[in-house]
Design a protein around this motif. Structure first.
Motif, PDB file in Angstrom:
ATOM      1  N   LYS A 135       3.230  10.940  -3.057  1.00  0.00           N
ATOM      2  CA  LYS A 135       3.177   9.844  -4.031  1.00  0.00           C
ATOM      3  C   LYS A 135       2.838   8.517  -3.336  1.00  0.00           C
ATOM      4  CE  LYS A 135       6.528  11.919  -7.184  1.00  0.00           C
ATOM      5  NZ  LYS A 135       7.820  11.721  -7.857  1.00  0.00           N
ATOM      6  N   ASP A 136       2.364   8.604  -2.086  1.00  0.00           N
ATOM      7  CA  ASP A 136       2.003   7.428  -1.280  1.00  0.00           C
ATOM      8  C   ASP A 136       3.161   6.447  -1.131  1.00  0.00           C
ATOM      9  OD1 ASP A 136      -0.542   8.212  -0.566  1.00  0.00           O
ATOM     10  OD2 ASP A 136      -1.464   7.329  -2.343  1.00  0.00           O
ATOM     11  N   ARG A 137       4.338   6.997  -0.819  1.00  0.00           N
ATOM     12  CA  ARG A 137       5.508   6.174  -0.526  1.00  0.00           C
ATOM     13  C   ARG A 137       5.908   6.391   0.923  1.00  0.00           C
ATOM     14  NH1 ARG A 137       9.474   8.332  -5.043  1.00  0.00           N
ATOM     15  NH2 ARG A 137       8.933  10.165  -3.846  1.00  0.00           N
ATOM     16  N   MET A 138       6.402   5.358   1.548  1.00  0.00           N
ATOM     17  CA  MET A 138       6.890   5.413   2.928  1.00  0.00           C
ATOM     18  C   MET A 138       8.357   5.831   2.863  1.00  0.00           C
ATOM     19  SD  MET A 138       7.046   2.107   5.367  1.00  0.00           S
ATOM     20  CE  MET A 138       7.624   2.166   7.038  1.00  0.00           C
ATOM     21  N   VAL A 139       8.648   7.080   3.199  1.00  0.00           N
ATOM     22  CA  VAL A 139      10.016   7.604   3.098  1.00  0.00           C
ATOM     23  C   VAL A 139      10.701   7.407   4.450  1.00  0.00           C
ATOM     24  CG1 VAL A 139      11.453   9.598   2.553  1.00  0.00           C
ATOM     25  CG2 VAL A 139       9.231   9.305   1.411  1.00  0.00           C
ATOM     26  N   LEU A 140      11.708   6.524   4.488  1.00  0.00           N
ATOM     27  CA  LEU A 140      12.431   6.221   5.723  1.00  0.00           C
ATOM     28  C   LEU A 140      13.435   7.338   5.981  1.00  0.00           C
ATOM     29  CD1 LEU A 140      13.042   2.415   5.036  1.00  0.00           C
ATOM     30  CD2 LEU A 140      11.096   3.515   6.163  1.00  0.00           C
ATOM     31  N   LEU A 141      13.191   8.132   7.037  1.00  0.00           N
ATOM     32  CA  LEU A 141      13.948   9.354   7.292  1.00  0.00           C
ATOM     33  C   LEU A 141      15.132   9.166   8.231  1.00  0.00           C
ATOM     34  CD1 LEU A 141      10.836  11.633   7.883  1.00  0.00           C
ATOM     35  CD2 LEU A 141      12.262  11.583   5.824  1.00  0.00           C
ATOM     36  N   HIS A 142      14.955   8.362   9.281  1.00  0.00           N
ATOM     37  CA  HIS A 142      15.985   8.270  10.319  1.00  0.00           C
ATOM     38  C   HIS A 142      15.778   6.997  11.120  1.00  0.00           C
ATOM     39  CE1 HIS A 142      18.860   9.503  13.314  1.00  0.00           C
ATOM     40  NE2 HIS A 142      17.945   9.589  14.271  1.00  0.00           N
ATOM     41  N   ARG A 153       0.834  -1.203   0.000  1.00  0.00           N
ATOM     42  CA  ARG A 153       0.000   0.000   0.000  1.00  0.00           C
ATOM     43  C   ARG A 153       0.863   1.245   0.000  1.00  0.00           C
ATOM     44  NH1 ARG A 153      -5.105  -1.271   3.927  1.00  0.00           N
ATOM     45  NH2 ARG A 153      -5.778  -3.120   2.812  1.00  0.00           N
ATOM     46  N   VAL A 154       1.988   1.191   0.727  1.00  0.00           N
ATOM     47  CA  VAL A 154       2.951   2.294   0.738  1.00  0.00           C
ATOM     48  C   VAL A 154       4.353   1.690   0.632  1.00  0.00           C
ATOM     49  CG1 VAL A 154       1.605   4.042   1.964  1.00  0.00           C
ATOM     50  CG2 VAL A 154       2.855   2.380   3.275  1.00  0.00           C
ATOM     51  N   PRO A 155       4.907   1.611  -0.581  1.00  0.00           N
ATOM     52  CA  PRO A 155       6.250   1.047  -0.720  1.00  0.00           C
ATOM     53  C   PRO A 155       7.294   1.915  -0.021  1.00  0.00           C
ATOM     54  CG  PRO A 155       5.484   1.954  -2.801  1.00  0.00           C
ATOM     55  CD  PRO A 155       4.340   2.030  -1.843  1.00  0.00           C
ATOM     56  N   ALA A 156       8.225   1.281   0.654  1.00  0.00           N
ATOM     57  CA  ALA A 156       9.257   2.011   1.395  1.00  0.00           C
ATOM     58  C   ALA A 156      10.380   2.438   0.457  1.00  0.00           C
ATOM     59  CB  ALA A 156       9.814   1.145   2.517  1.00  0.00           C
TER      60      ALA A 156
END
Length: 147
Positions: free
Chosen positions: A111-118, A33-36
Motif C-alpha cells: 500500500k506504499d506505506r513505510m512500516v516501522l518494524l524495529h 510519498r510513503v507515509p510512516a
C-alpha cells in the motif's frame, strides 16, 4: 516548492492565480510519498513507538523523527539517511548526541506505506543479526495481516 493559497473572503470560493495549481492538485505532488506507520503486534503493541518513548531525551526522538520524515517525503532516498539491508528491509540512520547511533528498520508495503518494524541503538559496527531477524519476522507477520 510551496504554494500559498489565500482566499479573499470567507465563504467564497477563490480561484488560483494564473500559473498556480489548485490545492488539491498540488498536495498530491508535495505530500508524503510513503507515509510512516508503526508495526502493530497481535497484542496491539507498537514496538517502535514504545522504543521511541523510552529514549532518554526528547532531542533523540526529535532527530529520529526528522530522519523518518526525510524518508517519508524523499522516498526513494539513499545514503546517508537510508540504507537497504536486503529482503526489502531498509534502515533509517540517525546520529544522536554523545556519539550514539540509532537505527529504525522498515519496509515499504504493497500500500506504499513505510512500516516501522524495529528500532535500536547501535553498539557495534555491523547491524546485529538478532535485530535484522526480528525485523524480518515482523515484516512477514505484517504482510500476512494485509492479505
Amino acid at each position: 516548492m510551496y504554494l500559498i493559497w489565500y482566499t479573499t473572503s470567507v465563504g467564497q470560493k477563490s480561484r488560483p492565480s494564473v500559473g498556480m495549481k489548485a490545492p488539491s492538485e498540488s498536495i498530491g505532488k508535495q505530500g508524503k510519498r510513503v507515509p510512516a506507520i508503526f508495526y502493530c503486534t497481535d497484542a496491539g503493541g507498537e514496538p517502535v513507538r514504545d522504543w521511541l518513548k523510552g529514549l532518554p531525551t526528547s532531542e533523540d526522538r526529535k532527530r529520529i523523527g526528522e530522519d523518518i520524515k526525510t524518508v517519508e517525503f524523499g522516498w526513494p532516498i539513499g545514503m546517508p539517511v537510508c540504507k537497504p539491508l536486503g529482503d526489502g528491509i531498509y534502515e533509517v540512520r540517525t546520529t544522536l548526541s554523545q556519539n550514539r547511533i540509532a537505527r529504525v528498520l522498515f519496509y515499504v508495503d504493497k500500500k506504499d506505506r513505510m512500516v516501522l518494524l524495529h528500532g535500536f541503538i547501535k553498539k557495534t559496527r555491523k547491524t546485529p543479526d538478532e535485530d535484522l531477524e526480528l525485523a524480518r519476522t515482523n515484516k512477514s507477520k505484517h504482510q500476512r495481516g494485509l492479505k
